[in-house]
Enzyme design. Sequence first.
Site, short mmCIF file in Angstrom:
data_model
loop_
_atom_site.label_atom_id
_atom_site.label_comp_id
_atom_site.label_asym_id
_atom_site.label_seq_id
_atom_site.Cartn_x
_atom_site.Cartn_y
_atom_site.Cartn_z
N LEU A 1 0.91 -1.16 0.00
CA LEU A 1 0.01 -0.06 0.01
C LEU A 1 0.91 1.18 0.23
O LEU A 1 1.65 1.68 1.06
CB LEU A 1 -0.87 0.10 1.10
CG LEU A 1 -1.64 -1.21 1.47
CD1 LEU A 1 -2.75 -1.15 2.62
CD2 LEU A 1 -2.66 -1.57 0.30
N ARG A 21 1.86 12.96 7.81
CA ARG A 21 2.62 13.68 8.80
C ARG A 21 4.37 13.58 8.46
O ARG A 21 5.20 13.72 9.33
CB ARG A 21 2.67 12.43 10.13
CG ARG A 21 1.20 12.45 10.64
CD ARG A 21 0.85 11.30 11.47
NE ARG A 21 0.52 10.02 10.81
CZ ARG A 21 0.15 8.77 10.96
NH1 ARG A 21 0.45 8.46 12.42
NH2 ARG A 21 -0.15 8.22 10.21
N LYS A 32 5.77 9.63 0.78
CA LYS A 32 6.37 9.36 1.85
C LYS A 32 7.10 7.96 1.57
O LYS A 32 8.32 7.92 2.29
CB LYS A 32 5.46 8.79 3.13
CG LYS A 32 5.98 8.48 4.49
CD LYS A 32 5.24 8.23 5.39
CE LYS A 32 4.16 7.37 5.37
NZ LYS A 32 3.46 6.93 6.47
C1 UD1 Z 1 -2.16 2.03 9.78
C2 UD1 Z 1 -3.29 0.94 10.42
C3 UD1 Z 1 -2.90 1.02 11.81
C4 UD1 Z 1 -1.68 0.48 12.08
C5 UD1 Z 1 -0.43 1.02 11.40
C6 UD1 Z 1 0.84 0.23 11.36
C7 UD1 Z 1 -5.32 1.64 9.20
C8 UD1 Z 1 -6.81 2.21 8.95
N1 UD1 Z 1 -4.72 1.57 10.22
O1 UD1 Z 1 -2.33 3.21 10.20
O2 UD1 Z 1 -3.95 0.04 12.43
O3 UD1 Z 1 -1.45 0.14 13.61
O4 UD1 Z 1 -0.91 1.25 9.94
O5 UD1 Z 1 1.80 1.02 10.96
O6 UD1 Z 1 -4.75 0.93 8.05
N2 UD1 Z 1 -2.46 4.05 1.99
C9 UD1 Z 1 -2.72 3.80 0.68
N3 UD1 Z 1 -3.93 4.30 0.08
C10 UD1 Z 1 -4.98 5.01 1.18
C11 UD1 Z 1 -4.46 5.42 2.51
C12 UD1 Z 1 -3.23 4.55 2.90
O7 UD1 Z 1 -2.07 3.23 0.15
O8 UD1 Z 1 -5.86 5.42 0.72
C13 UD1 Z 1 -1.07 3.73 2.42
C14 UD1 Z 1 -0.04 4.70 2.66
O9 UD1 Z 1 0.71 4.88 1.78
C15 UD1 Z 1 0.83 3.88 3.78
C16 UD1 Z 1 -0.16 2.66 4.25
O10 UD1 Z 1 -1.29 2.68 3.36
O11 UD1 Z 1 1.81 3.25 3.23
C17 UD1 Z 1 -0.77 3.01 5.71
O12 UD1 Z 1 -1.36 4.22 5.73
P1 UD1 Z 1 -1.27 5.12 7.00
O13 UD1 Z 1 -2.18 6.44 6.85
O14 UD1 Z 1 0.44 5.39 7.16
O15 UD1 Z 1 -1.74 4.41 8.16
P2 UD1 Z 1 -1.39 4.40 9.87
O16 UD1 Z 1 -2.36 5.47 10.26
O17 UD1 Z 1 -0.22 4.60 9.99
CA CA Z 2 1.50 4.42 8.97
#
Ligand code: UD1
Ligand code: CA
Length: 476
Positions: free
Chosen positions: A21, A28, A35
């Site tokens: 993902l 942040r 990122k």
């Molecule tokens: C996420 C988890 C959280 C976990 C944490 C671990 C969710 C809702 N929460 O939170 O439970 O403890 O990771 O590190 O998943 N991304 C996409 N498309 C989107 C949104 C995000 O590809 O629409 C990707 C981002 O680029 C990233 C990853 O998903 O690489 C995780 O997203 P991020 O926003 O960092 O999630 P956290 O808030 O860290």
């Molecule tokens: Ca994250």
Amino acid sequence: MTHIPGGALSPADPRLDALILAAGKGTRMPSPRPKVLQTLVGESMLGLVYAALAALPGVERVLTLVGYEADLVRAEAERCARRGPRPDEAANCIEQVEQRGTGHALMTALPELENGCGRVLVVNGDTPLLPSAALRRFVTEAAGADLAFATLRLDDPGAFGRVVRDRVGQVAAIVEAKDYDEARHGREPHEINAGVYLLNVDAARRLLPKLTNDNKSGEYYITDLVALAVAEGMSVLGLPVEADTDAWLGVNTPAELAVAEESLRRRRAAELLASGVILHSPGAIRVSLFAEVEPGAELFGPCEIYGDSRVAAGALIESHCVLRNAVVGAGARVRSFCHLEDAVVGAACQVGPYARLRPGAVMEEESHAGNFVEMKKARLGKGSKANHLTYLGDAEVGPGVNVGAGTITCNYDGRNKHRTVIGAGAFIGSNTALVAPVTVGESALVGAGSVITKDVPAETLAVGRGRQVNVPRRKG
Ligand code: UD1
Ligand code: CA
């Protein structure tokens, strides 16, 4: 695909797809760069995650979900795919045009996952240090479950998703930090979700339409699949990963990036020392995950060795050097403050101090490029020397040539680049301008201070400068 009755996959089938993902911006991390393209010891987070997944046994395809700055992230995924282990394969990228959460990310990837082998390992693109042995263990333990995810125990669960278990310890849900409510979910647990999931694609297909964005962020969470799967009576496992908790932590902020990078840097330095590389000031040596340094090479910190660089046994790299995809041969010495990029330094060569080898620079064995010498798309033949203040661009220098101080190949006429060829054994006097295209023949001699605009035949002396005139000095 091996199915067992009831539609579940056979735990014996080791095959799976991997999905990174990587579509989010990373709000942040206050940088316009996505990122996942932030680097740790010269490698992007995406590159590190990609390599960990591509090396996992059973992984058929590595898919990357791109969105924010999709072209940049796609280009990096292509680079990762070329690195291997199957370099001929193009990167598999799926575009999530609007980033509406990690659950929405999975929805976007589902049609492509339907073409796969029935299981998918989903990994957040911001977990760059995933340890391969533990990841392999997770995949093995997760086999047969409809949904499994890796969990960590932290004193402070911070911004991570909290793992809620029932009285007998079975997983009930993952609740995101923002949405956690002690009155509803019980006392805050110390177990958190690492962001690594193994999913049965059939199960995902059934559960995804039930996801909602009814939460504090207004996003579709992949983590909500857990409670949905439990409600459907599916097999759900939260698998604690025991060792090396830090390696599983996601990187969200500059401070977390700095901690993760330092951990990778230290690990690489320790690996090199253990393998027999001699490191002076190992605390200041940065060697990327993919760079190779042979046992018996010697590095002085601070220095930086990035990309697919290779440093052979017996080579010496002094302090303040930066190497990027550079090859340094056995017994070569690169003195302080050199910068080498996509360049080759042959065995027993001497470089610097303060030399710059740009892409396409090749030094054949025993040649010298000394202080303030720059090379670009240029070959310096065996044993040849350009020891001081010289620019060799688009040049072919044969063996045994002496290039005097201040020699410049004038390779650019304002529109096009042209080549300079210097034959074996030639001697170029100091402060010569070689106006390309031009050839200096074998064993020719060019007088100091010449501007050479015409070819010089072999075994010939060429002088191209105003004659010196001595006249009596006027007095008074
Ligand atoms: C996420 C988890 C959280 C976990 C944490 C671990 C969710 C809702 N929460 O939170 O439970 O403890 O990771 O590190 O998943 N991304 C996409 N498309 C989107 C949104 C995000 O590809 O629409 C990707 C981002 O680029 C990233 C990853 O998903 O690489 C995780 O997203 P991020 O926003 O960092 O999630 P956290 O808030 O860290
Ligand atoms: Ca994250």
